[in-house]
Motif scaffolding. Sequence first.
Motif, PDB file in Angstrom:
ATOM      1  N   MET A  66       0.806  -1.196   0.032  1.00  0.00           N
ATOM      2  CA  MET A  66      -0.020   0.002   0.150  1.00  0.00           C
ATOM      3  C   MET A  66       0.977   1.170   0.044  1.00  0.00           C
ATOM      4  SD  MET A  66      -2.826  -0.597   2.966  1.00  0.00           S
ATOM      5  CE  MET A  66      -3.583  -2.303   2.891  1.00  0.00           C
ATOM      6  N   LYS A  67       0.528   2.228  -0.673  1.00  0.00           N
ATOM      7  CA  LYS A  67       0.830   3.656  -0.478  1.00  0.00           C
ATOM      8  C   LYS A  67      -0.095   4.582   0.068  1.00  0.00           C
ATOM      9  CE  LYS A  67       3.847   6.455  -3.176  1.00  0.00           C
ATOM     10  NZ  LYS A  67       4.575   6.856  -1.744  1.00  0.00           N
TER      11      LYS A  67
ATOM     12  N   ILE B  48      -2.626   7.912 -12.061  1.00  0.00           N
ATOM     13  CA  ILE B  48      -2.926   6.553 -11.932  1.00  0.00           C
ATOM     14  C   ILE B  48      -3.157   5.812 -13.295  1.00  0.00           C
ATOM     15  CG2 ILE B  48      -4.506   4.974 -10.820  1.00  0.00           C
ATOM     16  CD1 ILE B  48      -4.960   6.987  -8.533  1.00  0.00           C
ATOM     17  N   ALA B  92      -5.258  -3.435  -8.341  1.00  0.00           N
ATOM     18  CA  ALA B  92      -5.161  -2.285  -7.410  1.00  0.00           C
ATOM     19  C   ALA B  92      -6.476  -1.677  -6.896  1.00  0.00           C
ATOM     20  CB  ALA B  92      -4.089  -1.334  -7.990  1.00  0.00           C
ATOM     21  N   HIS B  94      -7.606   2.047  -5.439  1.00  0.00           N
ATOM     22  CA  HIS B  94      -7.141   3.401  -5.104  1.00  0.00           C
ATOM     23  C   HIS B  94      -8.530   4.008  -4.649  1.00  0.00           C
ATOM     24  CE1 HIS B  94      -3.470   2.937  -7.677  1.00  0.00           C
ATOM     25  NE2 HIS B  94      -4.447   2.373  -8.697  1.00  0.00           N
ATOM     26  N   LEU B  96      -9.861   7.781  -3.342  1.00  0.00           N
ATOM     27  CA  LEU B  96      -9.582   9.066  -3.842  1.00  0.00           C
ATOM     28  C   LEU B  96     -10.710   9.743  -3.442  1.00  0.00           C
ATOM     29  CD1 LEU B  96      -8.786   8.637  -7.457  1.00  0.00           C
ATOM     30  CD2 LEU B  96      -6.965   8.752  -5.979  1.00  0.00           C
ATOM     31  N   ARG B 104      -5.326  11.873  -2.885  1.00  0.00           N
ATOM     32  CA  ARG B 104      -5.091  10.481  -2.775  1.00  0.00           C
ATOM     33  C   ARG B 104      -5.321  10.246  -1.440  1.00  0.00           C
ATOM     34  NH1 ARG B 104       0.496  11.365  -5.590  1.00  0.00           N
ATOM     35  NH2 ARG B 104       0.433  13.088  -4.062  1.00  0.00           N
ATOM     36  N   ASP B 107      -3.436   3.824  -2.149  1.00  0.00           N
ATOM     37  CA  ASP B 107      -3.322   2.989  -3.122  1.00  0.00           C
ATOM     38  C   ASP B 107      -3.033   1.691  -2.686  1.00  0.00           C
ATOM     39  OD1 ASP B 107      -3.477   5.350  -4.343  1.00  0.00           O
ATOM     40  OD2 ASP B 107      -1.472   5.434  -5.426  1.00  0.00           O
ATOM     41  N   MET B 109      -2.271  -2.240  -3.621  1.00  0.00           N
ATOM     42  CA  MET B 109      -1.754  -3.379  -4.824  1.00  0.00           C
ATOM     43  C   MET B 109      -2.117  -4.811  -4.039  1.00  0.00           C
ATOM     44  SD  MET B 109      -0.710  -1.013  -6.882  1.00  0.00           S
ATOM     45  CE  MET B 109      -0.209   0.858  -6.472  1.00  0.00           C
ATOM     46  N   GLU B 136      -8.227  -0.991 -10.652  1.00  0.00           N
ATOM     47  CA  GLU B 136      -7.486  -1.397 -11.864  1.00  0.00           C
ATOM     48  C   GLU B 136      -7.579  -3.045 -11.826  1.00  0.00           C
ATOM     49  OE1 GLU B 136      -3.185  -0.237 -11.882  1.00  0.00           O
ATOM     50  OE2 GLU B 136      -3.011  -1.098 -13.824  1.00  0.00           O
ATOM     51  N   LYS B 144     -14.349   2.465 -12.089  1.00  0.00           N
ATOM     52  CA  LYS B 144     -14.719   3.573 -10.724  1.00  0.00           C
ATOM     53  C   LYS B 144     -16.069   3.421 -10.345  1.00  0.00           C
ATOM     54  CE  LYS B 144     -15.522   7.729 -12.606  1.00  0.00           C
ATOM     55  NZ  LYS B 144     -14.991   9.351 -12.628  1.00  0.00           N
TER      56      LYS B 144
END
Lengths: 112, 157
Positions: A66-67, B48, B92, B94, B96, B104, B107, B109, B136, B144
């Motif tokens: 994770m970021k 992204i 992934a 994300h 937001l 952000r 994120d 993964m 993703e 989304k």
Amino acid sequence: MAEARKSMIKIKPKKYKTGDIVKVDFIVIHPMDTGLIKDKKTGKIKPAHYIDNITFSFDGKPFTTMKVWETVSTNPYFSVNFKVPGKGKITVDYTDNTGEKNTKSKKLKPKD
Amino acid sequence: MKRRNFIKSMMAVSAVAVTPVALMAKDEAKAKKKGPNDLTFEAAVKAITGGKEVKESDKIKLTVPEIAENGAVVPVKVEVDHPMEEANYVKAIHVLNTKNGNARCADVMLTPANGRGYFATRVKLGSTQEVVALVELSDGTFIKTGKSVKVTIGGCG
């Protein structure tokens, strides 16, 4: 910041078998400062201090990375799913933007 | 004379109060308060996806409160109804937001070892806005979904 941060890994549900999908919750006590808020005592703006990278791994193999940015709440909580492949150890490594590194691990003991 | 002075002073007061310059200065001071990683929502999406098309999809289940009394702690849960196999999985997730300084939040993964496309956390929201989950897939497509959250007390300072 010498002392280790309090953190916790929770596996839900408590009883699981090999092949089950479990929830892995990771909670850590961290201020997650945005760099925008003033300190009430000193009146100075607190510098940004937040966790930026987290890696979940099982027996040394990372399965989720994770970021994260400062927009995540104070004392953050992260939850992902994991398919139990057998006995082993879940390890969570995290670093913050000041370079602080920490590790927390928990054993996985599926009941077959 | 008294009356004239009174009117003069009244005019001066009102002129100061309504001067647009004074208002502008206030707005500027607010705008200057910037975080270290500020990024707009559009720029974050572009970073992204790399300019790829993003489709709205009902495969993503985004759970957020309709009204958040405290913007500092808004629970967000993302579930993706998609297989998690070796060749076809959710790559992934994300998370937001549309109006915070930094758009952000996280994120994530994922790998097929996760078993299910799922992620939950808590985020800060500065004002009433939309939380967007951008997903993703392993074949390189993006989907989304977004939901608006009404924030009564902002949480971003």
